[in-house]
Design a protein around this motif. Structure first.
Motif, PDB file in Angstrom:
ATOM      1  N   ASN A  35      39.112  58.690  88.367  1.00  0.00           N
ATOM      2  CA  ASN A  35      39.405  57.857  89.292  1.00  0.00           C
ATOM      3  C   ASN A  35      39.965  57.904  90.269  1.00  0.00           C
ATOM      4  O   ASN A  35      41.072  58.542  91.056  1.00  0.00           O
ATOM      5  CB  ASN A  35      40.680  56.523  88.406  1.00  0.00           C
ATOM      6  N   TYR A  38      43.978  56.961  91.205  1.00  0.00           N
ATOM      7  CA  TYR A  38      44.528  57.280  91.386  1.00  0.00           C
ATOM      8  C   TYR A  38      44.737  59.049  91.210  1.00  0.00           C
ATOM      9  O   TYR A  38      45.996  59.763  92.131  1.00  0.00           O
ATOM     10  CB  TYR A  38      44.554  57.757  89.498  1.00  0.00           C
ATOM     11  N   ASP A  64      41.660  49.871  85.951  1.00  0.00           N
ATOM     12  CA  ASP A  64      41.647  50.477  84.683  1.00  0.00           C
ATOM     13  C   ASP A  64      42.845  50.044  84.388  1.00  0.00           C
ATOM     14  O   ASP A  64      43.928  50.497  84.091  1.00  0.00           O
ATOM     15  CB  ASP A  64      41.054  52.237  84.692  1.00  0.00           C
ATOM     16  N   ASN A  67      44.698  51.593  81.702  1.00  0.00           N
ATOM     17  CA  ASN A  67      44.867  53.337  81.338  1.00  0.00           C
ATOM     18  C   ASN A  67      46.898  53.508  82.029  1.00  0.00           C
ATOM     19  O   ASN A  67      47.147  53.495  82.951  1.00  0.00           O
ATOM     20  CB  ASN A  67      44.058  54.034  82.354  1.00  0.00           C
ATOM     21  N   TYR A  69      48.330  56.589  82.309  1.00  0.00           N
ATOM     22  CA  TYR A  69      48.942  57.135  83.297  1.00  0.00           C
ATOM     23  C   TYR A  69      48.649  56.795  84.851  1.00  0.00           C
ATOM     24  O   TYR A  69      49.613  57.124  85.725  1.00  0.00           O
ATOM     25  CB  TYR A  69      47.874  58.708  83.620  1.00  0.00           C
ATOM     26  N   HIS A  70      47.787  55.646  84.888  1.00  0.00           N
ATOM     27  CA  HIS A  70      48.206  54.647  86.324  1.00  0.00           C
ATOM     28  C   HIS A  70      49.201  54.018  86.143  1.00  0.00           C
ATOM     29  O   HIS A  70      50.216  54.548  87.763  1.00  0.00           O
ATOM     30  CB  HIS A  70      47.056  54.072  86.896  1.00  0.00           C
TER      31      HIS A  70
END
Length: 190
Positions: A35, A38, A64, A67, A69-70
């Motif tokens: 991404n 990101y 997303d 996700n 982590y985002h």
């Protein structure tokens, strides 16, 4: 079995070529799926542009929303901006979705530590250490070298031990924050 040097050299060369080709293929395959928002958010975070980082993490979340982590990057940025309640809500949301998501577990511990809620910080530090993952041991020498960091930053285990030791002292002798060390803690993504 008597293999001569040329055969062994050719086999080693072939394996090296196959390994190199696989690495290039994997990089190109994953580069397209990464991404971009990101990655830009991470870049802004590293450069201490935390408001910009939040903007790009929000764009990544729009693309997303599942996700973690985002979301975690956004929460770290809120922490750096002193927006602790926003960060806490995001970290809790992440942990509710995945109880084993180590970046959120570690960072909510750090958040509680910053906020002065050291008992809660210890709960999350202990939880992270129970998982026995590499992230709890701190930054490796190679990552410090690549990021031009000339000292060994603190890690979760050392911070946990320090807090436990300080909390055992009488209140007037406790030194729960060590600004000289805390200011040196570098920003890096998990």
């Amino acid at each position: 079995m008597n293999l001569d040097f040329k055969v062994l050299k050719n086999i080693a060369f072939l394996f090296g070529f196959i390994s190199f080709a696989w690495i290039v293929y994997d990089f190109l395959k994953n580069y397209e799926t990464a991404n971009k928002f990101y990655l830009r958010g991470n870049k802004e975070f590293i450069n201490k542009n935390f408001k910009n980082a939040i903007y790009f993490y929000n764009q990544a979340i729009n693309e997303d929303p599942n996700n973690l982590y985002h979301l975690e990057g956004k929460a770290r940025s809120h922490t750096k901006l002193g927006q602790y309640k926003e960060a806490e809500m995001i970290f809790i949301k992440i942990i509710d979705k995945d109880k084993d998501f180590i970046p959120a577990i570690i960072n909510i511990g750090i958040l509680y530590d910053i906020m002065g809620n050291h008992q809660k910080a210890l709960v999350y530090y202990n939880l992270a250490l129970e998982k026995k993952v590499k992230a709890t041991s701190g930054m490796s020498w190679l990552k410090r070298f690549l990021n031009n960091i000339h000292f060994d930053p603190s890690n979760i285990k050392s911070r946990k031990l320090y807090l436990e030791k300080q909390l055992m002292l009488p209140k007037e002798k406790q030194k729960l924050k060590n600004m000289e060390l805390d200011i040196k803690q570098p920003d890096f993504q998990m």
